[in-house]
Design a protein around this motif. Structure first.
Motif, mmCIF file in Angstrom:
data_model
loop_
_atom_site.group_PDB
_atom_site.id
_atom_site.type_symbol
_atom_site.label_atom_id
_atom_site.label_comp_id
_atom_site.label_asym_id
_atom_site.label_seq_id
_atom_site.Cartn_x
_atom_site.Cartn_y
_atom_site.Cartn_z
ATOM 1 N N CYS A 160 -1.717 3.288 25.367
ATOM 2 C CA CYS A 160 -0.304 3.514 25.698
ATOM 3 C C CYS A 160 -0.112 4.773 26.548
ATOM 4 N N LEU A 161 -1.070 5.703 26.519
ATOM 5 C CA LEU A 161 -0.966 6.903 27.346
ATOM 6 C C LEU A 161 -1.333 6.624 28.796
ATOM 7 N N ARG A 162 -1.837 5.447 29.072
ATOM 8 C CA ARG A 162 -2.165 5.062 30.453
ATOM 9 C C ARG A 162 -1.036 4.249 31.099
ATOM 10 N N MET A 163 0.027 3.998 30.346
ATOM 11 C CA MET A 163 1.097 3.129 30.833
ATOM 12 C C MET A 163 2.158 3.904 31.623
ATOM 13 N N TYR A 164 2.725 3.203 32.604
ATOM 14 C CA TYR A 164 3.888 3.728 33.320
ATOM 15 C C TYR A 164 4.723 2.546 33.770
ATOM 16 N N PHE A 165 5.910 2.809 34.331
ATOM 17 C CA PHE A 165 6.871 1.757 34.643
ATOM 18 C C PHE A 165 7.061 1.656 36.161
ATOM 19 N N ASP A 166 7.074 0.432 36.659
ATOM 20 C CA ASP A 166 7.221 0.233 38.096
ATOM 21 C C ASP A 166 7.998 -1.050 38.365
ATOM 22 N N GLN A 167 8.561 -1.152 39.562
ATOM 23 C CA GLN A 167 9.323 -2.331 39.949
ATOM 24 C C GLN A 167 8.393 -3.435 40.445
ATOM 25 N N ARG A 168 8.707 -4.663 40.029
ATOM 26 C CA ARG A 168 7.967 -5.827 40.524
ATOM 27 C C ARG A 168 8.934 -6.996 40.686
ATOM 28 N N ASP A 169 9.138 -7.410 41.928
ATOM 29 C CA ASP A 169 10.057 -8.517 42.218
ATOM 30 C C ASP A 169 11.441 -8.290 41.602
ATOM 31 N N GLY A 170 11.885 -7.044 41.663
ATOM 32 C CA GLY A 170 13.224 -6.711 41.181
ATOM 33 C C GLY A 170 13.329 -6.424 39.700
ATOM 34 N N ASP A 171 12.226 -6.548 38.969
ATOM 35 C CA ASP A 171 12.229 -6.283 37.531
ATOM 36 C C ASP A 171 11.361 -5.064 37.224
ATOM 37 N N LYS A 172 11.637 -4.449 36.070
ATOM 38 C CA LYS A 172 10.869 -3.286 35.638
ATOM 39 C C LYS A 172 9.669 -3.767 34.812
ATOM 40 N N TRP A 173 8.493 -3.389 35.262
ATOM 41 C CA TRP A 173 7.256 -3.794 34.596
ATOM 42 C C TRP A 173 6.474 -2.579 34.104
ATOM 43 N N ILE A 174 5.579 -2.851 33.140
ATOM 44 C CA ILE A 174 4.631 -1.848 32.663
ATOM 45 C C ILE A 174 3.322 -2.022 33.420
ATOM 46 N N ARG A 175 2.770 -0.904 33.876
ATOM 47 C CA ARG A 175 1.476 -0.915 34.552
ATOM 48 C C ARG A 175 0.529 0.034 33.835
ATOM 49 N N GLU A 176 -0.745 -0.217 33.954
ATOM 50 C CA GLU A 176 -1.757 0.628 33.315
ATOM 51 C C GLU A 176 -2.540 1.387 34.376
ATOM 52 N N ALA A 177 -2.534 2.713 34.275
ATOM 53 C CA ALA A 177 -3.272 3.551 35.219
ATOM 54 C C ALA A 177 -4.771 3.329 35.058
ATOM 55 N N THR A 178 -5.475 3.345 36.154
ATOM 56 C CA THR A 178 -6.923 3.125 36.116
ATOM 57 C C THR A 178 -7.719 4.418 36.235
ATOM 58 N N VAL A 179 -7.038 5.519 36.556
ATOM 59 C CA VAL A 179 -7.707 6.820 36.635
ATOM 60 C C VAL A 179 -6.902 7.829 35.834
ATOM 61 N N PRO A 180 -7.545 8.854 35.253
ATOM 62 C CA PRO A 180 -6.825 9.865 34.475
ATOM 63 C C PRO A 180 -5.782 10.579 35.327
ATOM 64 N N ASN A 181 -4.649 10.821 34.741
ATOM 65 C CA ASN A 181 -3.560 11.517 35.429
ATOM 66 C C ASN A 181 -2.891 12.410 34.402
ATOM 67 N N LEU A 182 -3.376 13.642 34.263
ATOM 68 C CA LEU A 182 -2.921 14.537 33.199
ATOM 69 C C LEU A 182 -1.776 15.419 33.654
ATOM 70 N N ASP A 183 -0.898 15.735 32.723
ATOM 71 C CA ASP A 183 0.161 16.724 32.914
ATOM 72 C C ASP A 183 -0.047 17.766 31.823
ATOM 73 N N PHE A 184 -0.871 18.758 32.097
ATOM 74 C CA PHE A 184 -1.265 19.757 31.092
ATOM 75 C C PHE A 184 -1.149 21.151 31.692
ATOM 76 N N LYS A 185 -0.544 22.057 30.923
ATOM 77 C CA LYS A 185 -0.413 23.444 31.352
ATOM 78 C C LYS A 185 -0.671 24.375 30.180
ATOM 79 N N VAL A 186 -1.274 25.519 30.482
ATOM 80 C CA VAL A 186 -1.388 26.607 29.510
ATOM 81 C C VAL A 186 -0.272 27.595 29.812
ATOM 82 N N LEU A 187 0.556 27.868 28.824
ATOM 83 C CA LEU A 187 1.724 28.729 29.023
ATOM 84 C C LEU A 187 1.481 30.103 28.419
ATOM 85 N N PRO A 188 2.088 31.133 28.978
ATOM 86 C CA PRO A 188 2.021 32.451 28.346
ATOM 87 C C PRO A 188 2.715 32.410 26.997
ATOM 88 N N ASP A 189 2.414 33.370 26.142
ATOM 89 C CA ASP A 189 3.017 33.402 24.808
ATOM 90 C C ASP A 189 4.531 33.373 24.952
#
Length: 466
Positions: free
Chosen positions: A60-89
């Motif tokens: 489920c962490l590989r899923m995202y939403f995209d349009q297909r023929d006018g409808d909203k579909w779920i797609r599965e990413a085939t490569v890692p795509n991280l959103d990670f940051k180290v924050l100051p205290d």
């Protein structure tokens, strides 16, 4: 990552679409906070590597939403795509506030993110031995908070807790230098079984005039009714509407007493807490000048729909919840004197509603009357409940306590509910023998002063009855 890199999975289900609509308005977003202690300061590369494995092992962490023929579909990413940051205290509240209003890129993913905050003072310690807290729990000298944010359309609470547990295991394994396989945590399951239940109940209602009238009357009774919080809350015109939260926890000893009392009275902790919140709300509104012999309080219970499915659901990941199960309880001002009799009545009615599948019936009736061309969330509907409750029970086994290099000392969760008609949500679970509590509240309907008063009354009443 380009959107074209993903594999098409299926069209979005009704609730998934609704959570995407809420996401576009910056609400109904989930944040989890893991309090961690480690033998050595956590290295950014270790966490990043663990999160990369997490992406590979949790569909489920590989899923995202995209349009297909006018409808909203779920797609599965085939490569890692991280959103990670180290924050100051920084403060937990600022990080959680950010993740509860976060804007994910729905068309490319990822629909989740991670933020790491380290306690600078603890990392200056040269000690690496394991210490003990007052309740005997083990911890290491270096403290960190790992925040995980999720789009609600890809996870529910049960799925998110399992992800938290795997995250801890992976960080520990990466630090240990262990080989990590690509075995999947579970399967990203469509809500097909839920839809089958809804359609069967929809047919039943359509062929039963009395049942249809019952739900028509129920919906009509909600029109024009304000929640008790709205009646006592005077919102300043200049205040910004947002989601805020309060945190509480019971120590292990008090938690044990509370749970033992619930078992002795023959009811669940969930029912007891529902009743405590009801009693405390009557105390609150009475002090604010709303004097009634009996208060009709409406509670929304979040239900894991897997309980109604057939077969083994232990590997079924995704978001599998519907609109909350509504329960009405008549609460008198002096009911604290006979609290456990009152709590037992709350418990009995709630168990009946769960067994009867009332939450399915309510959603099925909505489907009959929905005339839109696509799912929609109505952000200006009347408040249907005075408060909601989400209870995960004991999550220790799901989250794990950690390993040789990392320990989990606490975990809490929160969800944004602003820009919605919601008032507040009680978010409860147990971890390592402690009752963990978050009150999420919408400043549109609940002030911080009232939220704190409400919260204090709940826990003061809890101590009175155990």
């Amino acid at each position: 990552m380009e959107a074209s890199d993903g594999t098409w999975i299926r069209e979005l289900a009704f609730e998934e679409y609704n959570f995407e609509l809420a996401h576009q308005k910056g609400t109904f977003l989930i944040c989890y906070r893991l309090n961690l202690s480690t033998a050595e300061p956590l290295q950014e590369q270790h966490v990043r590597e663990a999160l990369t494995f997490l992406h590979r092992k949790v569909p489920c962490l590989r899923m995202y939403f995209d349009q297909r023929d006018g409808d909203k579909w779920i797609r599965e990413a085939t490569v890692p795509n991280l959103d990670f940051k180290v924050l100051p205290d920084t403060s937990d509240y600022s990080v959680m506030d950010c993740l509860r209003t976060y804007r994910y890129n729905s068309a490319t993913g990822p629909l989740w993110c991670a933020r790491l905050v380290s306690d600078v003072n603890s990392c200056q310690s040269i000690q690496t031995s394991l210490h003990k807290t007052d309740d005997g729990s083990a911890y290491f000298p270096h403290s960190h908070r790992l925040f995980l944010g999720f789009h609600h359309g890809i996870v529910d609470g049960w799925t998110a807790m399992r992800i938290c547990g795997l995250t801890v295991t992976l960080i520990n394994d990466v630090i240990s230098g262990k080989s990590i396989n690509n075995d999947q945590l579970g399967e990203y399951v469509s809500p097909q079984q839920t839809m089958e239940l809804l359609l069967a109940r929809k047919t039943l209602i359509e062929n039963d005039s009395e049942l249809k009238k019952k739900w028509t009357d129920e919906i009509n009774s909600q029109k024009g009714r304000k929640s008790f919080f709205q009646l006592i809350h005077q919102k300043p015109m200049e205040i910004e509407e947002k989601s805020l939260h309060l945190e509480r926890e019971l120590d292990a000893s008090t938690t044990k007493r509370f749970f033992h009392k619930c078992r002795a009275e023959g009811i669940t902790v969930h029912s007891a807490f529902t009743a405590l919140a009801g009693v405390s709300l009557t105390d609150l509104v009475a002090e604010k000048g709303i004097i009634q012999d009996t208060y009709n309080i409406r509670i929304g219970h979040l239900i894991n729909m897997r309980r109604y499915w057939k077969g083994d659901v232990s590997r079924s990941l995704g978001c599998h919840i519907l609109a909350p199960l509504l329960q009405r309880i008549d609460t008198s001002r002096n009911v604290i004197d006979k609290f456990w009799d009152f709590a037992r009545s709350v418990h009995q009615e709630l168990q009946r509603k769960i067994k009867d599948g009332t939450v399915i019936e309510a959603q099925a009736f909505y489907m009959i009357n929905y005339t839109g061309t696509e799912p929609d969330i109505n952000f200006d509907t009347p408040v249907t409940s005075d408060y909601d409750i989400s209870n995960m029970g004991d999550v220790t086994a799901l989250v794990t306590e950690g390993g040789d290099h990392i320990k989990v000392t606490n975990i809490l969760r929160s969800i944004s509910i602003h820009k919605l008609p919601n008032t507040c949500s009680h978010i409860i679970h147990t971890f390592r023998g402690k009752f963990i509590y978050v009150l999420d509240y919408n400043t549109r309907n609940v002030s911080t002063e009232i939220a704190e008063d409400f919260c204090n009354k709940i826990f003061n009443n809890l101590l009175k009855v155990i």
